[in-house]
Structure formats: structure tokens, C-alpha cells
Design an enzyme around this catalytic site. Structure first.
Site: not given
Ligand code: NAD
Length: 300
Positions: A225, A251, A256, A274
Site C-alpha cells: 500500500c 494497492d 498506473e 490506489h
Molecule cells: P514517511 O516518509 O513517513 O515514511 C517513509 C519511510 O520509508 C521513512 O521512515 C523512510 O526512512 C523509509 N525509507 C526510505 N527509504 C528506505 C529504504 N531504502 N528502506 C527502508 N525504508 C526506507 O511516509 P508515510 O507517510 O509513512 O508514507 C509511506 C508511503 O506510503 C509513501 O510512499 C507514500 O507515498 C505512500 N502512500 C500511499 C498511499 C496510497 O494511497 N496507497 C497514500 C498515502 C501514502
């Protein structure tokens, strides 16, 4: 002052911006060509994930002061280039955390108990009691790749359901409730469920590839997701075919929109288009934060 709404945005946001004395032009289906022609008229633009804001748009946006993204990921915006032109890029990072974490948890249950497949079987007029033996999630290990806002929230909810959450995230500080593992291999070898919550970067591109699948437990479940491009979808297909991966819930996808994806020819794959952030509550929160960002950027 004028703001262009380029993607579907909650009415509440449009009302808040209008009440602040900023003219709102709502064009949620605007095409890339129309955007290029019209953007010079606007002081701010609001996008979600659909609208691409690359160099040509930024060059044409001669009055633009702010690009406001409803949601988290900024991969559809050339953030550095916008910055070089003095354009602020703002997002709504916390508004969708609960919604996405709940979807990930929903998928854990759906995979464990084959809920979509059973529904489909009932729809086909079957009573296939013996075909759908489930498993329990209590006592199982959830491996989180990425433990930012959403990974953390997902892990806490999973722990409350009796799972043990562990996480791989080389950039994370300590987490009170979730064990941080030192290597991805450690997580891959221990997890019964693996859930991705990382952005798409050069480092996370295909972080789950054939080599990674080979290191997982037999019968593991995989959930994404987070962002498309973080799973090698051909490798996932092969791992599902061989039974290494018992099921996957998706998701997000490398390309996309994704219609007729070959992964959906496999009955062990469930998913959504998504819509991780697609709850009534998250849309209102995103809208409110979008409006605040627009007003702050244009009026201080
Ligand atoms: P966030 O920035 O709080 O967390 C992302 C985490 O990934 C960070 O802690 C970062 O250190 C870690 N990270 C980066 N590179 C890494 C690697 N190589 N290995 C392991 N960890 C790594 O973001 P969030 O708010 O928790 O969102 C997470 C993801 O979910 C984002 O990609 C965001 O775009 C996605 N998202 C998806 C939807 C959806 O509709 N499916 C909605 C919102 C967010």
C-alpha cells in the site's frame, strides 16, 4: 489571487479557500495540454497524484507561488526545479496515515481468511466450505519495510491484534513498540507478512526482487500500500506461481493506472486501484490541510 484545482479535491477545501478571498477554478479533469496553456493565470495549483507537474508546466507557470499536493508522495512533481523557481511545494503528510494503515491491516485479514475469494465463490453460487481454510494472524510476524508515519501506524495496529511487528528502515530512529532489524535479509527471513511503506526512490526500486523473494519464508504474504515500482512484479508473479508467496495484496503498481495486470490472473492476488487514502475521513482531512496550505502560501 487565483488557484487552479487540477485533481478531485473535497468541496470543503474549495469553500475554505473561497472564504479566504481566493478565487477557485475547479478543473479536476484538466488535461496536460490544457494545463500548459492555462497555468500562467494562476498563483497556486492543487494536485493529487494524477497531474504531472514537470519542467514545462513549471516554466509556463509565470505567476505560480505554490504547488499544493493533497496526499503524501511528491513523485509527480519536480520539486527541486519548482524550488529553483521560488515555488513552494506543500503536501498533507499526516492526513492519510490512518486510512492507509487500516487498508494494510484489512489486507492482512483478507489474505489470511481469503475473504475476496470466498465472496466471489459465493457469488458464483458455490458453498465451498472445504476450499477456504484460513490461518490466524495472532502470533504471526509482520515485517514492515519502511517505518515512517504509515509503517508505524500499521505496526502498532498489528501488535494490538496479537502480531509481532518488526521493521527494516535504515533511516528510522528507535521505535518504542516495533523492533528495528539491522538488515532487510533479517526481516525477509522472519516475516510471515511483509508490508511495504516506503517511497519510490532509486534505493527502493524493486526492493522486493527475485533475490529478496528467495530469502522469504515459504508461504509468506506480501502487501503493498506504499508506492508502485518497489516490487519487481514479474518476480512476484513467479514467486506466487511457485507457491513461495502464498498471496499478495496490492494497492499500487509500477505503471498506473493498471488495467488487466497479469498478476490478477492469479487467484491469490487481491487488490485495489490506489485507493489507500480513499476514506471519507481522510478526504476531509486532506482537503482541510490543502486549503490551509493554499491560504498560508498566498496570504501568509
Ligand atoms: P514517511 O516518509 O513517513 O515514511 C517513509 C519511510 O520509508 C521513512 O521512515 C523512510 O526512512 C523509509 N525509507 C526510505 N527509504 C528506505 C529504504 N531504502 N528502506 C527502508 N525504508 C526506507 O511516509 P508515510 O507517510 O509513512 O508514507 C509511506 C508511503 O506510503 C509513501 O510512499 C507514500 O507515498 C505512500 N502512500 C500511499 C498511499 C496510497 O494511497 N496507497 C497514500 C498515502 C501514502
Amino acid at each position: 489571487m487565483k488557484v487552479l484545482i487540477c485533481d478531485a479535491t473535497a468541496q470543503k477545501a474549495l469553500d475554505m479557500i473561497t472564504e479566504a478571498g481566493i478565487e477557485v477554478v475547479n478543473k479536476p479533469d484538466i488535461t496536460a495540454e490544457e494545463l500548459l496553456v492555462e497555468i500562467h493565470e494562476y498563483d497556486a495549483m492543487v494536485v493529487r497524484s494524477r497531474t504531472q507537474v514537470r519542467k514545462p508546466v513549471i516554466d509556463a507557470a509565470t505567476k505560480l507561488k505554490a504547488i499544493v499536493r493533497g496526499g503524501v508522495g511528491l513523485d509527480n512533481i519536480d520539486v527541486k526545479y519548482a524550488g529553483s523557481k521560488g515555488i513552494q511545494v506543500l503536501n498533507t503528510p499526516t492526513a492519510s496515515t490512518s486510512a492507509v494503515a487500516e487498508l494494510a491491516i484489512g489486507y492482512i485479514f483478507a489474505l489470511a481468511r481469503h475473504i475476496p475469494q470466498m465472496t466471489s465463490s459465493m457469488g458464483d453460487g458455490e458453498w465451498a466450505k472445504k476450499s477456504f481454510s484460513g490461518t490466524e494472524i495472532a502470533g504471526k510476524t509482520l515485517g514492515l519495510i519502511g517505518i515512517g508515519r504509515i509503517g508505524q501506524a500499521t505496526g502498532q495496529k498489528a501488535n494490538a491484534l496479537g502480531m509481532t511487528s518488526i521493521a527494516y528502515d535504515p533511516y528510522a530512529k528507535e521505535s518504542a513498540s516495533i523492533e528495528l532489524v539491522a538488515s532487510l535479509d533479517n526481516l525477509l527471513s522472519r516475516a510471515d507478512y511483509i508490508s511495504l511503506h516506503v517511497p519510490f526512490t532509486e534505493e527502493t526500486r524493486n526492493i522486493l526482487n527475485a533475490e529478496a523473494f528467495a530469502k522469504m519464508k515459504d508461504g509468506v504474504y506480501v502487501i503493498n500500500c506504499g508506492r508502485g515500482g518497489t516490487i519487481d512484479e514479474d518476480a512476484l508473479f513467479d514467486a506466487l506461481k511457485s507457491g513461495k508467496v502464498a498471496g499478495a495484496a496490492l494497492d499500487v503498481y509500477t505503471e498506473e493506472p493498471s488495467m488487466g495486470h497479469k498478476l490478477y490472473t492469479l487467484p491469490q492476488v487481491i487488490g485495489s486501484p490506489h485507493i489507500g487514502a480513499g476514506t471519507v475521513e481522510a478526504k476531509v482531512r486532506v482537503g482541510t490541510e490543502v486549503a490551509k496550505n493554499v491560504i498560508h502560501a498566498l496570504k501568509g
